[in-house]
Design an enzyme around this catalytic site. Structure first.
Site, PDB file in Angstrom:
ATOM      1  N   ASP A  88       7.365   8.699   5.812  1.00 32.72           N
ATOM      2  CA  ASP A  88       6.810   7.615   6.590  1.00 32.72           C
ATOM      3  C   ASP A  88       6.586   7.963   7.900  1.00 32.72           C
ATOM      4  OD1 ASP A  88       6.214   5.680   4.276  1.00 32.72           O
ATOM      5  OD2 ASP A  88       8.509   5.633   4.373  1.00 32.72           O
ATOM      6  N   HIS A 112       3.808   3.577  -0.007  1.00 28.28           N
ATOM      7  CA  HIS A 112       4.643   2.330   0.620  1.00 28.28           C
ATOM      8  C   HIS A 112       3.762   2.070   1.862  1.00 28.28           C
ATOM      9  CE1 HIS A 112       7.628   0.354   2.669  1.00 28.28           C
ATOM     10  NE2 HIS A 112       8.007   1.331   3.787  1.00 28.28           N
TER      11      HIS A 112
END
Ligand code: NAD
Ligand code: MG
Ligand code: MG
Ligand code: MG
Ligand code: MG
EC number: 1.1.1.86
Length: 341
Positions: A88, A112
């Protein structure tokens, strides 16, 4: 008592795999999720290209498994669906490098919602932006698929330029095996906020803190660290297994009446509801994510300090010694992801 769910669950029959088998899919990253998605898609007949940097140690792995590997920008330019499965914290930089390869009608997909929800990636108009997130580590996504099973998953649509974004997400979920187990629809906001809350307040932060403070309380009161380790850490697995199988009642039914009465009357004492609400508020107002972005920009100084303190905690030394001396009789399930670079 009702076991009715408040949300629809999608299975294989609700998804058409031909949506993704008609596409070229670029899987960026070949870590925990990346290797599992790429291999499952490939086995489902999807045209997959893995996007990895030159010099990435995962390149050989991916090639040895029969996959095509290109750099992320080239892979993305060739693809109709670009799946962001790099960490991320590096996704915004990778997005910069691949965004020119996204054409109107293409799909940018995540597992995500962090970077989209907190505005770290602002995708262009004209592309679909979706999420397909298995609720499981990658090695299980792969292993269950191989057995003809699957892991449950989430889908979400952030931007629907084509009108087909949800259908595409369901199709992808089918190709990686998730609709075999069941898929539910959420939003980027709900997925991120509940995920961060769960890992901070309960699963990772809450549980380790409870175990550590429980251990310290016993040891500081003069009890042996070995006893404290067994009572506060080792037995946790047995309790969690019962909860996983049959909820709280299965656990309460399995422990002694004394444990049940003591637990029901004393458990509340250790939980700080206001602290949990503060954690949620800092997730909702973006304070946590801002802090984490700054921490990364600074080279992770606090992260390193916290990790070091955790490593040096007495419970780690005692635990390492005990785990070596005792055999718990069952083979641990393999949990490692393929080697990262
Ligand atoms: P990971 O750390 O296991 O793998 C990351 C991969 O990205 C590695 O192959 C690495 O080589 C590659 N990579 C790193 N920097 C790169 C760069 N600059 N350019 C190209 N490639 C680079 O990651 P992961 O845990 O699979 O997470 C990927 C995504 O999936 C994240 O959004 C994460 O939140 C999400 N997710 C993870 C899990 C899980 O269980 N691990 C579950 C659900 C969702
Ligand atoms: Mg393209
Ligand atoms: Mg989670
Ligand atoms: Mg998470
Ligand atoms: Mg006991």
């Amino acid at each position: 008592m009702t076991d009715e769910l408040t949300t629809e669950v999608y299975y294989d029959d609700d998804a058409d795999v031909s949506h993704v088998t008609d596409e070229t899919v670029a899987v960026l990253g070949y870590g925990s999720q990346g290797h599992a998605h790429a291999l499952n898609l490939h086995d489902s007949g999807v045209d997959v290209v893995v996007g990895l940097r030159k010099g990435s140690s995962s390149r050989e792995d991916a090639k040895a498994s029969g996959l095509t590997v290109k750099t992320p920008d080239v892979a993305a330019a060739e693809a109709d669906r670009v799946v962001m499965l790099v960490p991320d914290t590096v996704q915004p930089a990778v997005y910069e490098a691949i965004q020119d390869g996204l054409e109107p009608g293409d799909t940018l997909q995540f597992a995500h919602g962090l970077n989209i929800h907190y505005g770290q990636i602002e995708p262009q108009e004209g592309v679909d932006v979706t999420m397909v997130a298995p609720k499981s580590p990658g090695h299980l996504v792969r292993r269950t698929y191989d057995r003809g099973e699957g892991t449950p998953g989430l889908i979400a649509v952030y931007q629907d330029a084509t009108g087909d974004a949800k259908e595409g997400a369901l199709s992808y979920a089918k190709a990686i095996g998730c609709t075999r187990a069941g898929v539910i629809e959420t939003t980027f906001k709900e997925e991120v906020e509940t995920d961060l809350f769960g890992e901070q307040a309960v699963l990772c932060g809450g549980v380790t803190e409870m175990v550590k403070v429980g251990f310290e309380t016993l040891v500081d009161a003069g009890y042996s660290p070995e006893m404290a380790y067994f009572e506060c850490l080792n037995e946790l697995k047995l309790i969690v297994d019962l909860m996983y199988e049959g909820g709280h009642m299965e656990m309460w039914n399995s422990v002694s009446d004394t444990a049940e009465y003591g637990g029901l009357t004393r458990g509340e004492e250790v939980i700080n509801r206001e602290g949990m609400e503060k954690i949620l508020e800092e997730i909702q107002n973006g304070e946590f994510t801002r802090e984490w972005i700054l921490e990364n920009q600074a080279g992770r100084p606090s992260y390193k300090q916290y990790r070091e303190a955790e490593q040096e905690h007495e419970i780690e030394q005692v635990g390492a010694g005990l785990r070596e001396l005792f055999s718990w009789g069952e083979q641990q399930e393999e949990t490692e992801a393929p080697a990262d670079d």
